[in-house]
Scaffold this motif. Structure first.
Motif, short mmCIF file in Angstrom:
data_model
loop_
_atom_site.label_atom_id
_atom_site.label_comp_id
_atom_site.label_asym_id
_atom_site.label_seq_id
_atom_site.Cartn_x
_atom_site.Cartn_y
_atom_site.Cartn_z
N THR A 42 5.87 -6.24 1.35
CA THR A 42 5.46 -6.99 2.53
C THR A 42 4.69 -6.11 3.50
O THR A 42 3.67 -6.52 4.07
N LEU A 43 5.16 -4.89 3.70
CA LEU A 43 4.46 -3.96 4.60
C LEU A 43 3.07 -3.63 4.05
O LEU A 43 2.09 -3.56 4.82
N ALA A 44 2.96 -3.46 2.74
CA ALA A 44 1.66 -3.18 2.14
C ALA A 44 0.72 -4.38 2.31
O ALA A 44 -0.48 -4.22 2.58
N ARG A 45 1.27 -5.58 2.16
CA ARG A 45 0.44 -6.79 2.33
C ARG A 45 -0.02 -6.93 3.77
O ARG A 45 -1.18 -7.28 4.04
N ALA A 46 0.86 -6.66 4.72
CA ALA A 46 0.48 -6.74 6.13
C ALA A 46 -0.60 -5.71 6.47
O ALA A 46 -1.55 -6.02 7.20
#
Length: 356
Positions: A118-122
């Motif tokens: 999720t952090l990578a996607r954000a």
């Protein structure tokens, strides 16, 4: 049990009974009970505000009156929002130690590991580095461990109608919290939520990232795609919302937050460099002309910079050259000390994770 232990226990119990009986028979010896905090239904000002809010927002009048009317004054909160006494020295080293410390770093490492995708996607969608998002949520709530136990309606009503007059910006802050109370009730109406159930900080901030109601309404996003926004229980929603907040407040993808700076004491014009506060104003060349030389990669930086001063009590102050991204972090909390704590906590967690 030995006889001595039995005898001692008996005597303690007898004394306790004697004290209890004396207190019961002598009301003057009993501690006075604090009067219950009043409900805002007793406040004519609060009820006028409720009626006006209902009319302007098209909300059910009785629902708004009941929501505000059942809020209680939090007696300790007005004291908590007062600024520290004048003359109290700031200390960046002490401030940093509160946030960049082993407990938060370990919790941040777990949070990053649990939410790596999720952090990578954000970061990909918004251009905000994972370490900045991790730093914010860590400083704000230690990754959800401390999201606040106050009823949000109580906190907002207290600061909307009983903001302390001793505050130097009391009228402005009182108006701010009245707007936040309005935003909160509008949010509760839209989502069909009982306005007396949400819990948050003493200032009414909510969730992992401690969003005020207006921030929730404007910048919170459904990043997990379940059809609703939940900043308390959904780490993806909190992550996406923090990233979206930064983009809305001027974050530039790929830009550093700050650079090291060195002084030429012979030509240093410190007062002029500090005059704009943390608003990026100077070029690298104009800073150098005033005796502040930006170091490393910052020497070729093309954007505006601010000289950021971090006082260290009686010790010499620390200085960095802050970019527009440093300024963007201060839009989350208007403090250069806060911004630097967020940045350095995020970096510490990234280092623990082995991120270059």
């Amino acid at each position: 049990m030995t006889f001595l232990t039995f005898k001692t226990t008996f005597l303690i119990a007898a004394c306790a009974l004697s004290i209890s009986a004396t207190a019961k028979n002598n009301p003057k010896k009993q501690p006075a009970k604090a009067a219950p905090a009043p409900h805002y239904a007793e406040s004519a000002e609060a009820m006028r505000f409720a009626d006006d809010l209902a009319e302007r927002r098209g909300l059910d009048r009785e629902w708004v009156r009941q929501a505000i009317g059942q809020a209680r004054l939090l007696r300790e909160v007005p004291r908590l929002v007062l600024p520290p006494p004048k003359g109290q020295p700031k200390n960046w080293a002490a401030y940093r130690a509160r946030f960049v410390e082993p407990v938060r770093i370990r919790a941040g490492l777990r949070f990053w590991q649990d939410n790596a995708e999720t952090l990578a996607r954000a970061e990909k969608e918004y251009g905000v580095p994972a370490e900045i998002i991790v730093g914010i949520i860590g400083v704000e709530t230690i990754y959800g461990q401390h999201m606040g136990g106050y009823r949000v309606i109580d906190a907002l009503a207290t600061l909307a109608f009983d903001f302390p007059d001793a505050h130097p910006r009391a009228p402005e802050r009182r108006a701010f919290f009245q707007r936040e109370l309005e935003q909160f009730l509008s949010l509760m109406d839209r989502t069909g939520t009982d306005p007396h159930s949400p819990r948050g900080s003493y200032a009414g901030a909510m969730g992992l990232g401690q969003f005020m109601p207006s921030s929730w309404s404007r910048w919170a996003v459904d990043f997990d795609g379940d059809g609703r926004i939940d900043l308390w229980r959904s780490a993806p929603d909190a992550i996406g919302s923090v990233a979206n907040y930064f983009v809305a407040h001027g974050w530039h993808s790929g830009m550093a937050t700050h650079y090291a700076v060195a002084f030429d004491t012979a030509s240093l014009q410190l007062d002029e460099l500090l005059a704009p506060d943390i608003l990026p104003t100077f070029s690298v060349a104009s800073m150098a002309a005033k005796g502040a030389q930006v170091q490393g990669d910052g020497a070729t930086y093309a954007g505006p910079l601010a000289l950021v001063e971090l006082q260290n009590g009686a010790a010499p102050a620390s200085y960095v050259a802050g970019t527009e991204n440093f300024y963007a972090v201060t839009r989350y909390n208007w403090s250069s000390y806060y911004a630097m704590a967020v940045i350095e906590l995020g970096r510490a967690v990234a280092a623990a994770r082995g991120v270059p």
